[in-house]
Design a protein around this motif. Structure first.
Motif, mmCIF file in Angstrom:
data_model
loop_
_atom_site.group_PDB
_atom_site.id
_atom_site.type_symbol
_atom_site.label_atom_id
_atom_site.label_comp_id
_atom_site.label_asym_id
_atom_site.label_seq_id
_atom_site.Cartn_x
_atom_site.Cartn_y
_atom_site.Cartn_z
ATOM 1 N N ALA A 168 0.824 -1.208 0.000
ATOM 2 C CA ALA A 168 0.000 0.000 0.000
ATOM 3 C C ALA A 168 0.857 1.255 0.000
ATOM 4 C CB ALA A 168 -0.932 -0.005 1.209
ATOM 5 N N ALA A 169 2.002 1.180 0.717
ATOM 6 C CA ALA A 169 2.867 2.357 0.823
ATOM 7 C C ALA A 169 3.626 2.648 -0.463
ATOM 8 C CB ALA A 169 3.862 2.157 1.973
ATOM 9 N N ILE A 170 3.755 1.639 -1.345
ATOM 10 C CA ILE A 170 4.512 1.830 -2.582
ATOM 11 C C ILE A 170 3.824 2.806 -3.521
ATOM 12 C CG2 ILE A 170 5.193 0.660 -4.720
ATOM 13 C CD1 ILE A 170 5.885 -1.786 -3.054
ATOM 14 N N GLN A 171 2.494 2.758 -3.575
ATOM 15 C CA GLN A 171 1.752 3.576 -4.521
ATOM 16 C C GLN A 171 1.731 5.049 -4.098
ATOM 17 O OE1 GLN A 171 0.877 2.201 -7.326
ATOM 18 N NE2 GLN A 171 1.644 0.247 -6.515
ATOM 19 N N PRO A 172 1.739 5.992 -5.059
ATOM 20 C CA PRO A 172 1.657 7.417 -4.721
ATOM 21 C C PRO A 172 0.360 7.736 -3.982
ATOM 22 C CG PRO A 172 2.303 7.107 -7.014
ATOM 23 C CD PRO A 172 1.886 5.771 -6.506
ATOM 24 N N ASP A 173 0.401 8.720 -3.116
ATOM 25 C CA ASP A 173 -0.772 9.089 -2.325
ATOM 26 C C ASP A 173 -1.772 9.860 -3.166
ATOM 27 O OD1 ASP A 173 0.415 7.947 -0.091
ATOM 28 O OD2 ASP A 173 1.444 9.824 0.447
ATOM 29 N N GLY A 174 -3.051 9.607 -2.925
ATOM 30 C CA GLY A 174 -4.115 10.380 -3.542
ATOM 31 C C GLY A 174 -4.041 10.392 -5.061
#
Length: 460
Positions: A181-187
């Motif tokens: 989940a943390a790998i993907q860019p936020d928002g």
């Protein structure tokens, strides 16, 4: 382009976005390879829009076209025209949004093609060759190459990850749900990355695919092999190499057979390139030496009966370069004139016969001068009107003559004092006056070109 105000105003806002991070090397590619194609105006517009985005960012701040006009010291019509060049070279994507606050644009800058893809692009490489000449072309090509690495005397000893990090525990390399989940860019954010440049697109409207399919043998090439990608490539190759639908069907069949039952675009491109080189003594195509396509000729296989039909036949059978040579009394056309002609043939996709009408009209009514801005303005008008035949071009020149002369007058500097009716720059072409009562001020001026054409037509 004269109606730019219908789609854009100085108060309209715009925002610049980069479709991928741009680097200093891109600046060199744009300057050396793209600038000869699009000119200083479009190059300056690209660089100005690029400068509005801070380093290591993809978005610039919103501003107005009035501010852009002030920075570039250009009017909005010129900016609009230069913008179209960037769009045509696939360096800019333009989007518009209209809401209660007014109209706003999004200008998305595309990175240029890397040198390898640029020089292997059928449209760009040929256009550059004809713009700058063979000597400069080869010099530029050498600037963007380097000595190839020779590893035959070396043995690769590079360590792998597990060899370099033997102390790393297995648990440290197992992905967990939190890590995924943390790998993907936020928002709604996206990665800063380098994107590949976009290849230029050529409209397929001028190419007769139905005729090509009638000549294509279904026993050799199945219909399902002619995909949209193949059609797009065929249209582009037909435009660059001036290939008829019948000839294109032969090239497709040969490429399909040599590809072992697969129609690869690269193989088709090489097949067309080799065919053209064989037919034209290993020379690259030059747009200004092309003649009106047969499907857009109205006097093909006909004997001209009237003076106008003779002129139409001449415009359909002469190339723009030959027309310029005849107008000059047999002298070699000026390089600047040829570049203007090739520019409008490439950018506006006007057929050669239509370009001949444009050349004759402008030269005759403008003191035997091809003014680039004037020519390009009329050319863009004819392109929007989808003029494809000589007769259509002649009819439009007749009906819009007053408007075209107003365009010329608007460019002339004011001399002050009482307004006076401007004098015509030159006599009208014969095809515009043959059905009118001629006056001393409007006596047709066919000159050496028309005399030569009439001699040749009498021998048909």
């Amino acid at each position: 382009m004269s109606e730019h105000w219908k789609s854009i105003l100085p108060v309209d806002r715009y925002t610049v976005r980069l479709n991928g991070v741009l680097h200093d090397f891109d600046r060199k590619v744009l300057t050396r390879l793209y600038q000869p194609l699009m000119g200083a105006g479009a190059y300056s517009l690209y660089m100005t829009l690029w400068s509005e985005v801070n380093e290591d960012e993809l978005w610039g701040a919103q501003t107005t076209h009035h501010q852009l006009m002030a920075v570039m010291q250009l009017n909005l019509r010129s900016i609009f025209y230069e913008r179209k060049k960037l769009e045509g070279l696939s360096l800019l994507n333009t989007f518009v949004k209209e809401d209660e606050e007014g109209r706003s644009y999004l200008y998305e800058l595309e990175p240029p093609l890397d040198p390898e893809h640029f020089f292997n692009n059928d449209v760009l490489s040929v256009y550059l060759f004809n713009r700058i000449g063979e000597h400069k072309y080869r010099s530029l090509k050498r600037q963007f190459t380097a000595p190839a690495a020779n590893f035959r005397q070396y043995r690769k000893v590079t360590a792998s990850f597990d060899e370099a990090f033997q102390s790393v525990k297995h648990s440290e390399l197992v992905p967990t749900h939190e890590i995924s989940a943390a790998i993907q860019p936020d928002g709604e954010r996206e990665w800063l990355s380098r994107k590949g440049g976009q290849h230029v697109s050529v409209s397929s409207e001028a190419f007769d695919f139905e005729e090509m399919m009638t000549h294509l043998s279904g026993l050799i090439v199945p219909k399902e092999a002619i995909t949209e990608t193949v059609k797009e490539a065929a249209a582009k190759l037909a435009f660059v190499y001036n290939i008829t639908p019948m000839e294109m069907s032969k090239r497709i069949e040969r490429a399909f057979v040599e590809g072992g039952g697969a129609l690869e675009i690269e193989r088709l491109r090489k097949e067309v390139e080799q065919w053209y080189a064989f037919e034209n003594d290993n020379t690259l195509p030059s747009l200004s030496f092309r003649t009106q396509p047969l499907n857009h000729q109205t006097m093909a296989n006909k004997v001209p009966q009237t003076e106008e039909e003779k002129i139409i036949r001449a415009f359909e059978t002469y190339s723009p370069a030959e027309l310029l040579e005849q107008i000059a009394g047999g002298a070699k056309p000026a390089l600047s004139d040829l570049r203007i002609v090739e520019s409008i043939m490439f950018e506006q996709k006007l057929p050669p016969g239509v370009v001949n009408v444009l050349i004759d009209y402008v030269m005759t009514t403008n003191d035997m001068k091809l003014n680039r801005n004037y020519v390009e303005k009329i050319a863009s008008h004819w392109a929007r009107k989808k003029v494809n035949t000589v007769e259509q071009a002649m009819a439009l020149a007749r009906s819009e003559h007053r408007k075209y002369q107003d365009w010329v007058r608007q460019k002339r500097p004011s001399t002050g004092g009482a307004s006076r009716k401007p004098k015509r720059s030159g006599p009208l072409p014969k095809w515009m006056t043959e059905n009118k009562k001629e006056t001393d001020n409007e006596r047709p001026n066919w000159d050496s070109l028309r005399e030569q054409l009439e001699k040749e037509l009498k021998q048909l």
